[in-house]
Design a protein around this motif. Structure first.
Motif, short mmCIF file in Angstrom:
data_model
loop_
_atom_site.label_atom_id
_atom_site.label_comp_id
_atom_site.label_asym_id
_atom_site.label_seq_id
_atom_site.Cartn_x
_atom_site.Cartn_y
_atom_site.Cartn_z
N LYS A 77 31.34 80.81 79.64
CA LYS A 77 31.55 79.76 78.64
C LYS A 77 32.28 80.34 77.43
N THR A 78 33.29 79.60 76.98
CA THR A 78 33.99 80.02 75.78
C THR A 78 33.31 79.36 74.59
N GLN A 79 33.04 80.15 73.55
CA GLN A 79 32.39 79.56 72.38
C GLN A 79 33.22 79.81 71.13
N PHE A 80 33.07 78.89 70.17
CA PHE A 80 33.80 79.00 68.91
C PHE A 80 32.84 78.96 67.73
N ALA A 81 33.10 79.79 66.73
CA ALA A 81 32.28 79.75 65.52
C ALA A 81 32.52 78.42 64.81
N GLU A 82 31.45 77.86 64.26
CA GLU A 82 31.54 76.58 63.55
C GLU A 82 32.26 76.77 62.22
N VAL A 83 33.18 75.86 61.92
CA VAL A 83 33.72 75.82 60.56
C VAL A 83 33.75 74.36 60.11
N PRO A 84 33.52 74.09 58.81
CA PRO A 84 33.50 72.70 58.35
C PRO A 84 34.89 72.07 58.51
N PRO A 85 34.93 70.80 59.00
CA PRO A 85 36.22 70.15 59.17
C PRO A 85 36.91 69.90 57.81
N VAL A 86 38.23 70.04 57.76
CA VAL A 86 38.98 69.75 56.53
C VAL A 86 40.18 68.88 56.84
N THR A 87 40.58 68.12 55.83
CA THR A 87 41.85 67.40 55.90
C THR A 87 42.67 67.89 54.72
N ASP A 88 43.89 68.33 54.99
CA ASP A 88 44.67 68.88 53.89
C ASP A 88 46.16 68.75 54.22
N GLN A 89 46.92 68.64 53.15
CA GLN A 89 48.37 68.58 53.33
C GLN A 89 49.00 69.53 52.32
N ILE A 90 49.74 70.51 52.82
CA ILE A 90 50.32 71.50 51.93
C ILE A 90 51.84 71.34 51.94
N THR A 91 52.40 71.01 50.78
CA THR A 91 53.85 70.95 50.69
C THR A 91 54.29 72.07 49.77
N VAL A 92 55.33 72.77 50.17
CA VAL A 92 55.80 73.87 49.32
C VAL A 92 57.00 73.41 48.52
N ARG A 93 57.13 73.98 47.34
CA ARG A 93 58.35 73.76 46.59
C ARG A 93 59.01 75.12 46.37
N MET A 94 60.15 75.29 47.00
CA MET A 94 60.87 76.55 46.81
C MET A 94 61.68 76.42 45.52
N LYS A 95 61.84 77.54 44.80
CA LYS A 95 62.65 77.52 43.58
C LYS A 95 64.04 77.00 43.89
N LYS A 96 64.65 77.61 44.91
CA LYS A 96 65.94 77.09 45.37
C LYS A 96 65.79 76.90 46.87
N ASP A 97 65.68 75.64 47.27
CA ASP A 97 65.37 75.31 48.65
C ASP A 97 66.52 75.73 49.58
#
Ligand SMILES: [Zn+2]
Lengths: 389, 427
Positions: A19-39
């Motif tokens: 059986k493959t098992q995974f450590a529990e982590v709390p679910p998150v919803t997130d959106q990351i937008t980057v702003r480059m100095k000069k895109d």
């Protein structure tokens, strides 16, 4: 399609059992937008090309013995969407840019290279004002033409911050990746938490949350938030790098180190930004008592086979009677990681993070952007390859 | 034929075009830490288009069979910033016959592949149950369509079979690896032999011994000989010669190493892993002598580099790198080589090869699987040892060459070679 599904089902049946098992982590919803100095996405290809042509000319015009140049520009913009059945949904933008300026000089059959590189996710302005770096690369190639190869032997070696970063990544970082350990009882015995790995001054950290470095992300590729993970604290092994699977199997906390180079690959345990933390010794104090030693500078690369490592400096200087002396080439260092960590007896008081491009390879996934850093570091009894006088 | 369609589409604007479509199917069985870890089947399509437009090269790739117009458009677009084309696409020519397809490979079942892995693992475990074993067995088939605007056009079908084994033995903080693998285009791989070789290097390493720094005779096993062939492969690359970064420029026809040393690039060996009838530019393959009795005979070229160097392509597109690199055998047996060594080093694998300045022939590497030879016998494994030297100097200083060649992973066929003297640094 039906054939594929049948094959996948057959494969699952044959592999089956455990059986493959995974450590529990709390679910998150997130959106990351980057702003480059000069895109860089707004910069036309013709401009990128002309900027690189400019540096290419700087290299080629530097000296008559410059034979050829290699100027590489690469940018990628990845938009990663991650979702899992436990309710996590993350959108993450990951820009990455790198420039490598390399010069080849030649004198008869003697061929030498010099290079400089920059990289990061900040934007196109990173490519501006690199004329000095181009000149440095070209001049290094010229200087190395008349530099002798280092004489092989055992030395006290001072690593510059770039090499410190490569050393700790290659020699120790890969050992901290739990997938090498979790199913291997002998390795578990070696990597027991609480064991001494170095003297009290040694602190080793992997931190994917440090701003602005090449291994930086808010979340890893299993939706786990990245953080500062101490691997060695005051000389003692205190942590290791985990995916959710290895964390669950070893009964430890996930560390935010599951990474994949692209969606076609599965996330495996990888480093983010790995560094030796700064100490208290100035560079001057570090070299002042060395009668005959080696100051190794800049990195060409390294290879590791668990306990054994080897890495190559771009160039080096001999240290004679407490002073930096003549330039030497073909500097390759090797050793046993456990002995070498114990032999680190001075750590510099200024930390630097490399802005260089390049990346790490593992399990057929290459290159993965990683951050490297550290201060100057002194280690005793390092084997340096080379011919003997 | 899709390749022809792509060409027609590109030629509406371009002055020359080339297209290839590769369909790759493979099945991969892998074992980790003594047990079956995964079975993967994959199917990939790879389409690539290259054009010459206003004397510049443009190219593009896609994995999407529905993106034929897109891939042509991007290739044409990229030509605007492409490097200048010095060549024309080659006209129709039939490639030589070489066996690259084995009908026994496709019917191999997953169970058979699993059995191969299982058997190799149990052989290693029988020698020493402490060794943790990884293994992999892969089969594949590639169907290729190739066409260009000058009339070259063909389809090929090749098979691939790959077996590898890797063991790790940890004693305290002493960690030892040994491995072996082979890739071929037919099913003719003896997996028991791969296990036997892996075990052989473990056996010789049962004891660690120390070595004193100094210059000494060094025997390179076929796998270890990569240390010396890397510099040659890079130096014989036509592009390095053109860009003058190779130390071999102006050495054509000159004797540069011992006259007993000869090597060839041979893509026409039946079922060898790099064998093909054509190179990636549609050029029929040929055998290219590289060094003959110590004399440089040829460099390797692709179309564009050859045109810039005012010579002909040798069928090494793209990149001017070798296919199957073959070193000629000599007349000393491996056993005799060891027996005649009073004190020396046997090198089977190294760490850090290719770092530093490999094109100059210089090497400075950590000897990972290396053994001390004492009074004609292998005494044990040495650790913390650096080996340094220069390929060309070493090959001028050959003591003897082995009389039996062996495949190293599938792209290098070479005997062992004993060098009189090399510099060794030990801790
Ligand atoms: Zn790495």
């Amino acid at each position: 399609m039906e054939k594929r599904v049948r094959e996948a089902a057959e494969a699952a049946r044959l592999v089956g059992k455990e059986k493959t098992q995974f450590a529990e982590v709390p679910p998150v919803t997130d959106q990351i937008t980057v702003r480059m100095k000069k895109d860089f996405r707004q910069v036309p290809l013709s401009e990128k090309k002309s900027v690189m042509e400019k540096y290419n000319r700087v290299i080629m015009d530097h000296h008559e013995k410059i034979e050829s140049s290699d100027v590489i520009y690469r940018d990628t913009f990845r938009k990663v969407r991650y979702a899992n059945s436990q309710g996590t949904y993350i959108e993450d933008e990951r820009p990455d840019l790198m420039v490598r300026l390399s010069a080849t000089a030649r004198d008869g059959t003697n061929v030498q290279k010099g290079f400089e590189s920059v990289g990061g996710g900040d934007g196109f302005q990173l490519t501006e004002g690199l004329e000095e770096k181009a000149k440095t690369a070209a001049q290094r190639a010229i200087d190395l033409l008349s530099a002798p190869p280092v004489t092989g032997g055992k030395y006290t070696v001072v690593l510059d911050p770039k090499l410190t970063g490569v050393f700790i990544h290659e020699a120790f970082g890969h050992l901290s990746e739990s997938d090498f350990v979790y199913e291997n009882d002998r390795m578990k015995e070696i990597m027991v938490l609480g064991k001494r790995f170095g003297s009290d001054i040694l602190n080793v950290i992997d931190d994917g949350s440090l701003a602005g470095l090449r291994g930086t992300h808010k979340y890893d590729d299993e939706g786990v938030k990245t953080k500062k993970n101490y691997l060695i604290k005051d000389g003692i092994l205190v942590g290791r790098l985990h995916s959710r699977e290895t964390a669950a199997k070893m009964g430890e906390e996930p560390s935010g180190n599951a990474r994949a180079i692209a969606y076609q690959h599965e996330p495996i345990v990888r480093m983010t930004n790995t560094y030796i933390d700064q100490g208290k010794t100035s560079f001057k104090d570090m070299i002042k008592d060395i009668k005959l030693g080696l100051y190794a500078v800049n990195s060409i690369g390294g290879q590791t086979a668990m306990e054994m490592f080897t890495f190559s400096a771009g160039h080096g200087y001999m240290i004679r009677d407490g002073q930096v002396a003549e330039l030497v080439r073909d500097v390759v260092l090797t050793g046993n990681v456990f002995e070498t960590l114990m032999n680190i007896d001075a750590i510099g008081d200024q930390i630097e993070f490399s802005k260089a491009g390049g990346g790490c390879g593992k399990g057929g996934q290459m290159p993965l952007p990683v951050g490297l850093g550290g201060p100057h570091v002194r280690a005793r009894n390092i084997v340096v390859g080379g011919r003997q006088k | 034929m899709i390749a022809k369609k792509l060409i027609d589409q590109a030629m509406k604007k371009a002055q020359g075009a080339q297209a290839s479509i590769n369909q790759i199917e493979s099945t991969d069985v892998s074992f980790e830490n003594d047990r079956l870890k995964s079975i993967k089947s994959s199917q990939k399509t790879h389409i690539s288009v290259k054009v010459i437009l206003n004397d510049r090269i443009g190219s593009s790739h896609t994995t999407d069979i529905n993106d034929l117009d897109g891939v042509v458009a991007r290739a044409l677009e990229s030509a605007e910033f492409g490097s200048p084309a010095h060549f024309k696409f080659p006209s129709q020519a039939k490639g030589p016959d070489v066996k690259v397809y084995d009908r026994q490979i496709l019917p191999l079942t997953k169970d058979t592949m699993i059995n191969i892995g299982d058997e190799m693992i149990s052989l290693v475990k029988k020698y020493n149950p402490e060794i943790l074993v990884h293994a992999g067995v892969t089969k594949g088939i590639v169907q290729q369509q190739f066409a260009n605007s000058a009339g070259q056009s063909y389809t090929t079908e090749t098979t691939k079979f790959d077996v590898g084994l890797h063991g790790q033995l940890t004693r305290g903080r002493d960690i030892l690896f040994s491995w072996d693998s082979l890739t071929r285009k037919n099913k003719d791989i003896d997996h028991r032999q791969i296990a036997a070789k892996t075990i052989h290097w473990f056996k010789l390493a049962e004891k660690n011994v120390s070595l004193k720094s100094g210059t000494m005779p060094v025997i390179f096993t076929p796998a270890g000989l990569s240390v010396l062939t890397l510099g040659l492969r890079m130096g014989l690359n036509g592009k390095s010669v053109l860009l003058k970064s190779s130390p071999l420029i102006n050495k054509l026809g000159e004797k540069i190493v011992d006259e007993r040393f000869s090597c060839t690039d041979n893509p026409l060996l039946d079922y060898a892993s790099r064998s093909e009838s054509y190179d990636e530019e549609g050029i029929p393959h040929q055998i290219t002598p590289l060094i003959e009795n110590g004399v440089v005979k040829n460099f390797l070229y692709d179309l564009d580099t050859a045109a810039r160097a005012k010579t002909k392509t040798t069928g090494h597109g793209i990149g001017c790198g070798p296919t199957n690199f073959v070193v000629k055998t000599g007349n000393t047996s491996y056993e005799e080589m060891i027996k005649s060594t009073k004190e020396g080093l046997l090198v089977h694998s190294v760490l850090g090869l290719g770092q530093g300045n490999p094109i100059s022939g210089e090497f400075s590497v950590n000897v990972f699987l290396g053994y001390k030879i004492e009074n004609g016998q292998i005494a044990g494994r040495v650790k913390n040892v650096m080996l340094a030297g220069n390929t060309y100097d070493a090959l001028k200083n050959i003591d003897c060459i082995g009389n039996q060649a062996e495949w190293v992973s599938g792209a290098l066929l070479t005997p062992p070679i004993k060098i009189n003297k090399l510099s060794v640094i030990a801790k």
